[in-house]
Design an enzyme around this catalytic site. Structure first.
Site, mmCIF file in Angstrom:
data_model
loop_
_atom_site.group_PDB
_atom_site.id
_atom_site.type_symbol
_atom_site.label_atom_id
_atom_site.label_comp_id
_atom_site.label_asym_id
_atom_site.label_seq_id
_atom_site.Cartn_x
_atom_site.Cartn_y
_atom_site.Cartn_z
ATOM 1 N N LEU A 64 0.830 -1.204 0.000
ATOM 2 C CA LEU A 64 0.000 0.000 0.000
ATOM 3 C C LEU A 64 0.870 1.261 0.000
ATOM 4 O O LEU A 64 2.067 1.179 0.268
ATOM 5 C CB LEU A 64 -0.904 -0.037 1.237
ATOM 6 C CG LEU A 64 -1.898 -1.217 1.239
ATOM 7 C CD1 LEU A 64 -2.467 -1.463 2.623
ATOM 8 C CD2 LEU A 64 -3.012 -0.974 0.225
ATOM 9 N N PRO A 65 0.283 2.433 -0.276
ATOM 10 C CA PRO A 65 1.111 3.635 -0.430
ATOM 11 C C PRO A 65 1.899 4.058 0.817
ATOM 12 O O PRO A 65 3.103 4.296 0.728
ATOM 13 C CB PRO A 65 0.100 4.715 -0.828
ATOM 14 C CG PRO A 65 -1.050 3.977 -1.432
ATOM 15 C CD PRO A 65 -1.127 2.672 -0.681
ATOM 16 N N THR A 93 6.480 0.591 1.998
ATOM 17 C CA THR A 93 7.494 1.382 2.711
ATOM 18 C C THR A 93 6.743 2.371 3.590
ATOM 19 O O THR A 93 6.061 3.263 3.073
ATOM 20 C CB THR A 93 8.382 2.159 1.723
ATOM 21 O OG1 THR A 93 9.019 1.225 0.855
ATOM 22 C CG2 THR A 93 9.438 2.960 2.470
ATOM 23 N N LYS A 168 15.319 -0.186 5.386
ATOM 24 C CA LYS A 168 14.927 0.422 4.107
ATOM 25 C C LYS A 168 15.233 1.929 4.091
ATOM 26 O O LYS A 168 15.848 2.435 3.153
ATOM 27 C CB LYS A 168 13.424 0.178 3.899
ATOM 28 C CG LYS A 168 12.769 0.964 2.808
ATOM 29 C CD LYS A 168 13.020 0.394 1.447
ATOM 30 C CE LYS A 168 12.422 1.303 0.379
ATOM 31 N NZ LYS A 168 12.762 0.877 -0.961
ATOM 32 N N LYS A 243 9.858 10.723 -0.453
ATOM 33 C CA LYS A 243 9.056 10.070 0.597
ATOM 34 C C LYS A 243 9.988 9.330 1.579
ATOM 35 O O LYS A 243 9.857 9.461 2.793
ATOM 36 C CB LYS A 243 8.089 9.074 -0.052
ATOM 37 C CG LYS A 243 7.326 8.223 0.957
ATOM 38 C CD LYS A 243 6.601 7.043 0.308
ATOM 39 C CE LYS A 243 6.198 6.032 1.375
ATOM 40 N NZ LYS A 243 5.591 4.826 0.853
HETATM 41 P P1 NAD Z 1 0.903 2.581 -6.125
HETATM 42 O O1 NAD Z 1 0.286 3.864 -5.705
HETATM 43 O O2 NAD Z 1 1.117 2.300 -7.572
HETATM 44 O O3 NAD Z 1 0.046 1.346 -5.520
HETATM 45 C C1 NAD Z 1 -0.631 1.368 -4.316
HETATM 46 C C2 NAD Z 1 -1.966 0.674 -4.532
HETATM 47 O O4 NAD Z 1 -2.658 0.569 -3.280
HETATM 48 C C3 NAD Z 1 -2.896 1.455 -5.472
HETATM 49 O O5 NAD Z 1 -3.255 0.631 -6.576
HETATM 50 C C4 NAD Z 1 -4.103 1.800 -4.591
HETATM 51 O O6 NAD Z 1 -5.338 1.769 -5.295
HETATM 52 C C5 NAD Z 1 -4.040 0.706 -3.552
HETATM 53 N N1 NAD Z 1 -4.754 1.015 -2.329
HETATM 54 C C6 NAD Z 1 -4.701 2.141 -1.583
HETATM 55 N N2 NAD Z 1 -5.523 2.040 -0.510
HETATM 56 C C7 NAD Z 1 -6.083 0.801 -0.589
HETATM 57 C C8 NAD Z 1 -7.022 0.104 0.231
HETATM 58 N N3 NAD Z 1 -7.561 0.681 1.320
HETATM 59 N N4 NAD Z 1 -7.403 -1.138 -0.145
HETATM 60 C C9 NAD Z 1 -6.877 -1.692 -1.265
HETATM 61 N N5 NAD Z 1 -5.997 -1.087 -2.075
HETATM 62 C C10 NAD Z 1 -5.604 0.159 -1.741
HETATM 63 O O7 NAD Z 1 2.276 2.489 -5.326
HETATM 64 P P2 NAD Z 1 3.529 1.503 -5.626
HETATM 65 O O8 NAD Z 1 4.496 2.189 -6.524
HETATM 66 O O9 NAD Z 1 3.003 0.157 -5.991
HETATM 67 O O10 NAD Z 1 4.194 1.464 -4.176
HETATM 68 C C11 NAD Z 1 3.650 0.695 -3.113
HETATM 69 C C12 NAD Z 1 4.604 0.747 -1.936
HETATM 70 O O11 NAD Z 1 5.879 0.234 -2.327
HETATM 71 C C13 NAD Z 1 4.847 2.177 -1.407
HETATM 72 O O12 NAD Z 1 4.909 2.130 -0.015
HETATM 73 C C14 NAD Z 1 6.192 2.542 -2.029
HETATM 74 O O13 NAD Z 1 6.913 3.484 -1.253
HETATM 75 C C15 NAD Z 1 6.891 1.197 -2.037
HETATM 76 N N6 NAD Z 1 7.959 1.047 -3.054
HETATM 77 C C16 NAD Z 1 7.769 1.484 -4.330
HETATM 78 C C17 NAD Z 1 8.791 1.327 -5.276
HETATM 79 C C18 NAD Z 1 8.597 1.794 -6.701
HETATM 80 O O14 NAD Z 1 9.601 1.863 -7.440
HETATM 81 N N7 NAD Z 1 7.385 2.100 -7.152
HETATM 82 C C19 NAD Z 1 10.003 0.723 -4.919
HETATM 83 C C20 NAD Z 1 10.168 0.259 -3.607
HETATM 84 C C21 NAD Z 1 9.130 0.430 -2.688
#
Ligand code: NAD
Length: 306
Positions: A64-65, A93, A168, A243
């Protein structure tokens, strides 16, 4: 193994599909219908709610975000509906405090819980080659490792609850600071009449050597796979780096640690984002430090103008 996967965004989408490819039954849920449909095409079974997805799960994975989403989803939906035997793993994260609070709640209700944030971006999520940093009870680690295996190149136990998130943000603080240091050095080299490509040859074999040079050189040319060779598109978004640097500063303030270089990096990335480059790769900050923001708009493989 029955896996419930909650959060099918840029990262979670590919991760859930890799669980399905490994032959596991994956019940998937996301608030976005589009994300849910993509997971369905990849072999997951779309669920109508978190409650429906986690009912009967052996493992629950969340991606999740941020902290507030994780707190709300666990307290309101996962803990009341998952079987007590389910292993709960949050791969988002988030702040260390939220990770520890959710772990405490989960454990008080008889669940096993792990914080397991990842290193590696969307390409690694799709390829199943993420590195997981795990905070959990030692006795639970083997089960966590087995659950994460289809998505992982490495699974490392950092320590108890919250230690995965600590690893992390500490790692990414090193990365944010080192990238800015490398960019400053390139900008200075250029002003001094030293070719940035020649500087790469030297620094990559000298004491300045680091990942930001050898694997991610921010000047186009020397490192083929680096985002600098494709107009700083894709890669690790500046907003994501910001972030993580904010989380590091919050954690430093709460713990009474001094992290002044991390604070500088946070300020510089905040400025770069406010200038409109939040979606560009974080190595693009080179162009801000050169005073050549217009070079961020260049074609892939084009050289920054001197
Ligand atoms: P994203 O915004 O693409 O995905 C998050 C998903 O969570 C969205 O599809 C959203 O609809 C869903 N969501 C939010 N609230 C929800 C709920 N109550 N129930 C169900 N679904 C819900 O973000 P991401 O890029 O996939 O990143 C996710 C996590 O991974 C974050 O914490 C980010 O910091 C971490 N991360 C991202 C990367 C990257 O390169 N994108 C790398 C390492 C870590």
């Amino acid at each position: 193994m029955r896996v419930a996967f909650i959060g099918l965004g840029n990262m979670g989408g590919g991760m859930a599909v890799n669980q399905a490819k490994a032959g596991r039954q994956v019940a998937a849920f996301d608030l976005s219908a589009q994300a849910l449909a993509r997971a369905g095409e990849g072999g997951c079974t779309p669920a109508a709610s978190v409650a429906e997805a986690v009912a009967g799960a052996d493992v629950v994975v969340t991606m999740l975000p941020a902290g507030p989403h994780v707190r709300a989803v666990y307290a309101g939906e996962v803990l009341p509906n998952a079987p007590k035997s389910a292993l709960l793993i949050d791969c988002s994260t988030i702040d260390v405090e939220s990770a520890r609070a959710v772990a405490e709640q989960a454990k008080a209700q008889g669940f096993r819980f792990a914080d397991a944030p990842v290193s590696g971006g969307t390409a690694a999520a799709d390829a199943g080659t993420l590195a997981f940093m795990v905070g959990c009870d030692e006795a639970d680690f083997a089960a966590v490792e087995a659950a994460l295996q289809p998505m992982a190149r490495a699974v490392i136990r950092a320590g108890d609850h919250g230690a995965g998130q600590a690893a992390k943000i500490c790692n990414n603080m090193v990365l944010g600071v080192s990238m800015i240091g490398v960019c400053e050095a390139i900008a200075l080299a250029e002003k001094l009449g030293l070719d940035p490509e020649r500087f790469f040859e030297i620094a990559s074999k000298s004491s300045g050597q680091c990942w930001s040079i050898t694997s991610y050189y921010p000047w186009p040319g020397p490192v083929e796979a680096a985002p600098s060779n494709r107009g700083y598109a894709g890669g690790f978004a500046t907003a994501m780096m910001l972030k993580d640097l904010k989380l590091a500063q919050q954690a430093a303030a709460a713990a009474g640690a001094a992290a002044p270089m991390g604070a500088q990096a946070e300020g510089l990335y905040a400025l770069f984002e406010r200038l409109g480059y939040g979606t560009k790769d974080f190595s693009g900050i080179l162009q801000m430090l050169r005073g050549r923001l217009e070079d961020l708009e260049g074609e892939a493989r084009s050289r920054p103008s001197a």
